[in-house]
Design a protein around this motif. Structure first.
Motif, PDB file in Angstrom:
ATOM      1  N   ALA A  37      -0.235   9.544   7.757  1.00 18.57           N
ATOM      2  CA  ALA A  37      -0.114   8.552   6.696  1.00 18.57           C
ATOM      3  C   ALA A  37       0.170   7.174   7.282  1.00 18.57           C
ATOM      4  O   ALA A  37      -0.391   6.168   6.841  1.00 18.57           O
ATOM      5  CB  ALA A  37       0.991   8.959   5.721  1.00 18.57           C
TER       6      ALA A  37
ATOM      7  N   ARG B 189       0.875  -1.172   0.000  1.00 17.38           N
ATOM      8  CA  ARG B 189       0.000   0.000   0.000  1.00 17.38           C
ATOM      9  C   ARG B 189       0.915   1.225   0.000  1.00 17.38           C
ATOM     10  O   ARG B 189       1.747   1.368   0.904  1.00 17.38           O
ATOM     11  CB  ARG B 189      -0.847   0.044   1.264  1.00 17.38           C
ATOM     12  CG  ARG B 189      -1.666  -1.202   1.491  1.00 17.38           C
ATOM     13  CD  ARG B 189      -2.921  -1.125   0.690  1.00 17.38           C
ATOM     14  NE  ARG B 189      -3.964  -1.973   1.241  1.00 17.38           N
ATOM     15  CZ  ARG B 189      -5.033  -2.314   0.536  1.00 17.38           C
ATOM     16  NH1 ARG B 189      -5.190  -1.873  -0.706  1.00 17.38           N
ATOM     17  NH2 ARG B 189      -5.960  -3.052   1.071  1.00 17.38           N
TER      18      ARG B 189
ATOM     19  N   GLU C  96      -0.704   6.088  10.202  1.00 14.48           N
ATOM     20  CA  GLU C  96      -1.951   5.594  10.792  1.00 14.48           C
ATOM     21  C   GLU C  96      -2.888   5.063   9.723  1.00 14.48           C
ATOM     22  O   GLU C  96      -3.505   4.007   9.875  1.00 14.48           O
ATOM     23  CB  GLU C  96      -2.639   6.725  11.573  1.00 14.48           C
ATOM     24  CG  GLU C  96      -2.110   6.805  12.980  1.00 14.48           C
ATOM     25  CD  GLU C  96      -2.635   8.021  13.714  1.00 14.48           C
ATOM     26  OE1 GLU C  96      -3.223   8.911  13.069  1.00 14.48           O
ATOM     27  OE2 GLU C  96      -2.444   8.073  14.933  1.00 14.48           O
ATOM     28  N   ALA C  97      -2.994   5.826   8.620  1.00 12.45           N
ATOM     29  CA  ALA C  97      -3.886   5.389   7.545  1.00 12.45           C
ATOM     30  C   ALA C  97      -3.455   4.027   7.019  1.00 12.45           C
ATOM     31  O   ALA C  97      -4.291   3.139   6.793  1.00 12.45           O
ATOM     32  CB  ALA C  97      -3.893   6.428   6.422  1.00 12.45           C
ATOM     33  N   LEU C  98      -2.150   3.842   6.856  1.00 11.47           N
ATOM     34  CA  LEU C  98      -1.661   2.569   6.321  1.00 11.47           C
ATOM     35  C   LEU C  98      -1.955   1.419   7.284  1.00 11.47           C
ATOM     36  O   LEU C  98      -2.360   0.327   6.867  1.00 11.47           O
ATOM     37  CB  LEU C  98      -0.155   2.665   6.041  1.00 11.47           C
ATOM     38  CG  LEU C  98       0.184   3.510   4.807  1.00 11.47           C
ATOM     39  CD1 LEU C  98       1.647   3.896   4.783  1.00 11.47           C
ATOM     40  CD2 LEU C  98      -0.179   2.736   3.538  1.00 11.47           C
TER      41      LEU C  98
ATOM     42  N   ASP D 118      -4.351   1.396   9.478  1.00 16.25           N
ATOM     43  CA  ASP D 118      -5.794   1.199   9.437  1.00 16.25           C
ATOM     44  C   ASP D 118      -6.221   0.419   8.202  1.00 16.25           C
ATOM     45  O   ASP D 118      -7.255  -0.242   8.196  1.00 16.25           O
ATOM     46  CB  ASP D 118      -6.518   2.555   9.467  1.00 16.25           C
ATOM     47  CG  ASP D 118      -6.362   3.251  10.808  1.00 16.25           C
ATOM     48  OD1 ASP D 118      -6.006   2.553  11.774  1.00 16.25           O
ATOM     49  OD2 ASP D 118      -6.569   4.467  10.883  1.00 16.25           O
ATOM     50  N   GLN D 119      -5.438   0.519   7.139  1.00 12.68           N
ATOM     51  CA  GLN D 119      -5.765  -0.231   5.932  1.00 12.68           C
ATOM     52  C   GLN D 119      -5.121  -1.617   5.929  1.00 12.68           C
ATOM     53  O   GLN D 119      -5.018  -2.250   4.888  1.00 12.68           O
ATOM     54  CB  GLN D 119      -5.337   0.542   4.680  1.00 12.68           C
ATOM     55  CG  GLN D 119      -6.111   1.843   4.463  1.00 12.68           C
ATOM     56  CD  GLN D 119      -7.610   1.624   4.299  1.00 12.68           C
ATOM     57  OE1 GLN D 119      -8.053   0.620   3.763  1.00 12.68           O
ATOM     58  NE2 GLN D 119      -8.402   2.568   4.793  1.00 12.68           N
TER      59      GLN D 119
END
Lengths: 361, 361, 310
Positions: free
Chosen positions: A204, A188, A206-208, A210-211
């Motif tokens: 960013a 990702r 955190e987003a990764l 979370d994904q």
């Protein structure tokens, strides 16, 4: 094209007088200037260059006098600072960012007696411009391997800066070697459009996570993603310098930029009067790319594999981009056993087969 | 206690004396700062204020560079000053600068490698148009929807930066640049290059444009009905309405003018001193110009002088960095102090300072 | 495309954290502007707070003392602005920008030798049962203490401006300083206190970054957040609760766009990267063209120097 003919130039390059009024004697030290894109305290790219400068200063002692200008934006400011350095009797200048290229070449043309070393560039318009770069993709191959072996969610998060060949090359190298040991692995990628923006890098990361990513890699300079990984129980790799202290539990290792050997070698050549322009791309074999100590969380067998890969790259036995490799669209890039030519790597603007997502254009 | 009495007219004598007083105060305070950092204060001050102008070793080069550095600052600041006088706040000149540069560069790159006298004038038009168009977004949102122009113009800077990054790695990337980011070198494309008009003078079209803008704005403000309307709108908005000043028209005019000037500055930079479009080619001229505008007391001639003074501290500051090893942060602090003192001593021209005998109610 | 990986709960929790430094700085600047002063030096005060807080926390080993020091540092720096603009009647726009320039340099000097140092950790607040509530627990009750402090400050400022006498005085000073002066209010004193409050809040916002969010000290680490905070005050049309909503909206879009990128959504990354700014503009346009237009006006004396005649 500014073809100024500065009458004073040649006389000054011979070192008739130093700025500030002090007269220059015959056995004056070699003056070596550095221009930095950031501050030495960035703990990333510029920090690595400054560590090498300090090491070189220490190595040569009184024979060499180094100086630097920090936070120099690419563009007209860089050109002016390079010119003023040359005018002030600097014998050798290291320009440590890609974007200094046009300025370095313009100034070098006017100061043929000054040796210019430009990091990560590609233009050499005068015989006194030398280029140097580091094969960071060799390091990315090793951490890609470790990540591929260790991920449990089969998802690796990658915080990228700008969609330029250097960054794309790193993603591809890490991906290829993760996939080699884990066919299900997915990458990702988040583009931060910045080299250094701690708050955004943290978001960013955190987003990764979370994904679904459980291991993070970064091609940006701050330690923020490591900190997020530490908080959220993900694993991560440091960038440019050993960042273990910031996330002792989850920092697996870091690719370290080690410019010291190159700087010492080139300054020595200039001292000996044997300096010549070249275009080199060093890596693990020359110790320009090294690693922070491996974290104990990397299983012993994985550590051994990583060491083995490092050794095979060091001896030249193995090249991280060895065919068969296809491009993302399925077209063939490298034949079986074919090694990627450097020009392909330096201009890389495609993902390899298996990567999902698109490179922003 | 001291008491301030407002002068009916700013004092002419103090108007001239205060900048010198401010520079003197900055030298004293800055001297202590440099001393605290372990450097010789006299040498540091001399390097910043004297050497760029008079040191025989560098001055032949750095004197013309003052114009090169100050040119865009003055051009942008003069444009902004008209709006600021009318109480119209364009904080986003940086964005208009970027878009102007991109539009100008687009024309050059579209014609490359054709020769023709018309290419450069077209680029000038495109640059001005680009900046104007980018400034029209806050202008129209302001007049149509009453949206605050400070917010819109400021946020559009970030949007422009992202467009710049996308352009340098995408559409405008040099097709012969081996995949590296950045456009073709416009300064090496004769039909589009904004080179020095006379060798070694620093005079390029951008500097010429800055001078023209100074004169034009002076005449407009002092001799034209528009100048009167601008002053009135800024000082007495209600009276302006009665006098028949259409606020919407003024917003469009002022934002458009400042945008066009910023766009021009960007276009002249990208085709001259900066040489090409690259990810980080903008060097915060748009924000620095706001300071320059106010230092010049929003007066065209004052702005020209303020721009040159700012340029001097930049160039001298760079000299001090690599000759004395001062960190760039110290130069920033020094510039900050200079601004503080310049702003502070203005009180002497606008007010009479008296000893107060009784506490006023 | 795979939307199943989007967990609104997780997004909501992340946006609160991402918005906190912006919100802290914005609420401080909001009070400053309500008093009629425009201080564009937010970025400079934030970065000064970041470094002062960091060095104090490292020296004392206590992040909360660091926070307090950051507030003091931000307030002290803002006092330069206060003296310049209030006592010496200097132009506010230029003084604010100069403050940012000075703050960026000054912080870098102060922070020399602190690059690469690890600050003491701030523990997450343990709210026991609350954090176990389904849905709300993960969103609202599992953050570090400063997230709640920022919300508390917003509510307190709202209450203070609306319901207290001193809050009304501040607003009166901001709306029409001549009238306020005629009523016997001390315009300059009110404004200088407001400026210092703004500095303290911005300092806290900076220290939130250097001590909790990142945590690390690096030159220029605020990377432009102060400017976003300034824009948010305008966005909020000078109302505290709207500032909070604006900060969460901005933080939300930022977090969402990063998640969209991470999920591999086929929208080009450069457009996603622009989206927080464009959507903020769009929302403001919709708000300002609606019925509530009148309530959007800036404080009457904003940016104008005050000089008591006589």
């Amino acid at each position: 094209m500014k073809r100024r003919t500065l009458i004073a130039t040649s006389a000054l390059a011979l070192g008739l007088s130093a700025l500030g009024g002090a007269a220059m004697a015959q056995d004056d030290p070699l003056k070596v200037g550095f221009i930095y894109i950031g501050p030495p305290g960035d703990f990333g790219w510029t920090y690595a260059h400054d560590q090498a400068r300090l090491a070189a200063q220490e190595h040569f002692g009184d024979a060499v006098e180094t100086s630097y200008v920090e936070n120099v934006p690419e563009g007209p400011d860089a050109e002016r600072i390079l010119t003023q350095m040359a005018l002030s009797g600097t014998d050798m200048i290291f320009a440590t960012s890609f974007g200094y290229g046009p300025a370095v070449n313009a100034v070098a043309e006017r100061f043929p007696d000054v040796a210019f070393e430009h990091a990560t560039g590609y233009q050499q318009e005068s015989p006194n411009v030398s280029l140097y770069n580091a094969r960071f993709y060799e390091g990315r191959a090793v951490i890609g391997h470790i990540a591929g072996r260790m991920t449990e969610t089969d998802t690796i998060g990658y915080i990228a800066s700008f969609p330029i060949p250097e960054v794309i090359m790193g993603i591809n190298s890490a991906y290829l070697h993760a996939r080699a040991v884990n066919p299900d692995v997915r990458f990702r990628v988040v583009w931060a459009y910045s080299w250094f923006d701690p708050a955004q890098e943290a978001a960013a990361a955190e987003a990764l996570i979370d994904q679904g990513a459980d291991i993070l890699m970064q091609h940006t300079d701050s330690t923020a993603p490591l900190q997020v990984a530490q908080d959220r129980g993900a694993l991560a790799f440091g960038q440019a310098s050993d960042m273990t202290e910031f996330a002792p539990d989850v920092h697996l290792t870091a690719i370290i930029d080690n410019w010291t050997p190159y700087y010492i070698e080139r300054i020595q050549a200039r001292l000996d009067g044997e300096w010549e322009a070249q275009n080199v791309w060093h890596g693990i074999p020359e110790d320009e790319v090294t690693f922070a100590p491996f974290n104990d969380r990397i299983p012993d067998d994985v550590q051994a594999e990583a060491e083995e890969m490092i050794e095979s790259i060091r001896t030249g036995e193995y090249h991280p981009f060895t065919g068969p490799i296809n491009r993302q669209d399925g077209s063939a890039w490298l034949e079986d056993g074919e090694v990627a030519p450097d020009s392909d790597l330096l201009g890389m603007n495609f993902y390899v087969e298996g990567m999902s997502g698109e490179i922003p254009e | 206690m001291l008491r301030l009495d407002k002068r009916p007219q700013p004092s002419k004598r103090w108007n001239w004396a205060t900048p010198f007083l401010a520079v003197l105060l900055t030298m004293i305070a800055g001297g202590f700062l440099f001393m605290a950092l372990g450097k010789d204060p006299f040498i540091a001050i001399k390097l910043i204020f004297w050497d760029p102008l008079f040191n025989p070793q560098v001055a032949d080069y750095s004197r013309p560079q003052l114009l090169v550095k100050a040119g865009p600052l003055i051009l942008i600041a003069v444009g902004l000053s008209v709006g600021f006088r009318a109480g119209i706040w364009n904080i986003g000149a940086e964005g208009q600068y970027i878009i102007g540069a991109l539009c100008g560069a687009a024309v050059a790159l579209a014609f490359w490698p054709a020769e023709g006298w018309y290419i450069f004038p077209l680029m000038v038009l495109a640059g001005a148009f680009g900046g104007w168009a980018w400034a029209m977004i806050p202008a129209i949102l302001k007049t149509r929807f009453n949206t605050n122009e400070i917010l819109v113009s400021l946020l559009l800077v970030y949007v422009a930066e992202k467009i710049l990054a996308a352009m340098s790695v995408g559409l405008m990337r040099n097709p012969d640049g081996a995949g590296f980011p950045g456009s073709r070198n416009i300064a090496q494309y004769p039909a589009a290059a904004n080179n020095e008009l006379i060798a070694d003078t620093g005079m390029h079209w951008g500097v010429v444009a800055a001078f023209i803008a100074v004169i034009f704005t002076y005449i407009m403000l002092h001799r034209h009905i528009l100048g009167f309307q601008v002053q009135l709108a800024g000082q007495a908005p209600r009276a302006a309405k009665f006098a028949g000043v259409a606020p919407a028209r003024l917003v469009v005019l002022c934002l458009g003018f400042s945008g066009a000037m910023a766009g021009l500055a960007g276009m002249f930079e990208v085709s001259g001193p900066a040489r090409l479009v690259s990810i980080d080619f903008n060097a915060y001229y748009g924000f620095t110009a706001i300071i320059v505008a106010f230092l010049g007391r929003l007066h065209p001639v004052g702005i020209a002088l303020a721009g040159l003074l700012m340029a001097l501290t930049y160039i001298g500051g760079e000299l001090a960095q690599f000759t004395l090893g001062l960190p760039s942060a110290a130069i920033q602090v020094f510039q900050g102090m200079l601004l503080f003192f310049l702003l502070a001593v203005d009180v002497l021209s606008n007010y009479r300072i008296r000893l107060k005998t009784h506490e006023a109610a | 495309m795979d939307f199943s990986s989007f967990n609104p709960m997780v997004l909501a929790a992340a946006l609160m954290v991402a918005a906190t430094p912006i919100l802290l700085a914005a609420i401080g600047e909001l009070v400053v502007e309500r008093s009629g002063v425009l201080n564009l030096g937010v970025e400079g005060m934030m970065i000064t707070g970041a470094v002062v807080g960091f060095t104090a926390a490292v020296t004392t080993g206590n992040p909360y003392l660091g926070m307090l020091a950051a507030m003091a540092g931000g307030a002290a720096l803002s006092l330069i602005f206060g003296v310049l603009t209030q006592l010496l009647k200097a132009n506010q726009v230029a003084s604010g920008l100069a403050l940012t320039l000075f703050g960026l340099g000054f912080s870098a000097l102060l922070g020399q030798g602190y690059a690469g140092v690890v600050p003491p950790r701030t523990a997450k607040l343990d709210l026991g049962l609350l954090s176990d509530i389904p849905v709300l627990g993960p969103i609202l009750f599992r953050h570090d203490p400063m997230v709640y402090v920022s919300v508390a400050i917003v509510v307190a400022v709202w209450f203070w401006l609306t319901y207290t006498r001193s809050g009304r005085i501040l607003r009166a000073v901001g709306e029409n300083h001549d009238a306020a002066h005629a009523l016997g209010y001390r315009v300059l004193r009110v404004r200088i206190l407001a400026i210092m409050f703004g500095g303290a809040c911005a300092g806290m916002g900076g220290a939130y970054l250097s001590l909790i969010r990142v945590p690390q000290w690096t030159e220029g680490m605020t990377a432009g957040i102060g400017w976003i905070a300034l824009a948010l005050v305008v966005f909020a049309s000078w109302r505290p609760v709207r500032a909070m909503l604006g900060a969460y909206l901005f933080g939300g879009i930022l977090v969402l766009q990063l998640n969209l990128q991470a999920a591999g959504i086929r929208i080009p990354a450069e457009y996603l990267a622009m989206s927080p700014y464009l959507i903020t503009i769009l929302v403001l346009v919709i708000m300002s063209s609606g019925r509530a237009r009148k309530s959007l006006a800036a404080p009457g004396s904003l940016g104008k120097p005050f000089h008591a005649a006589g």
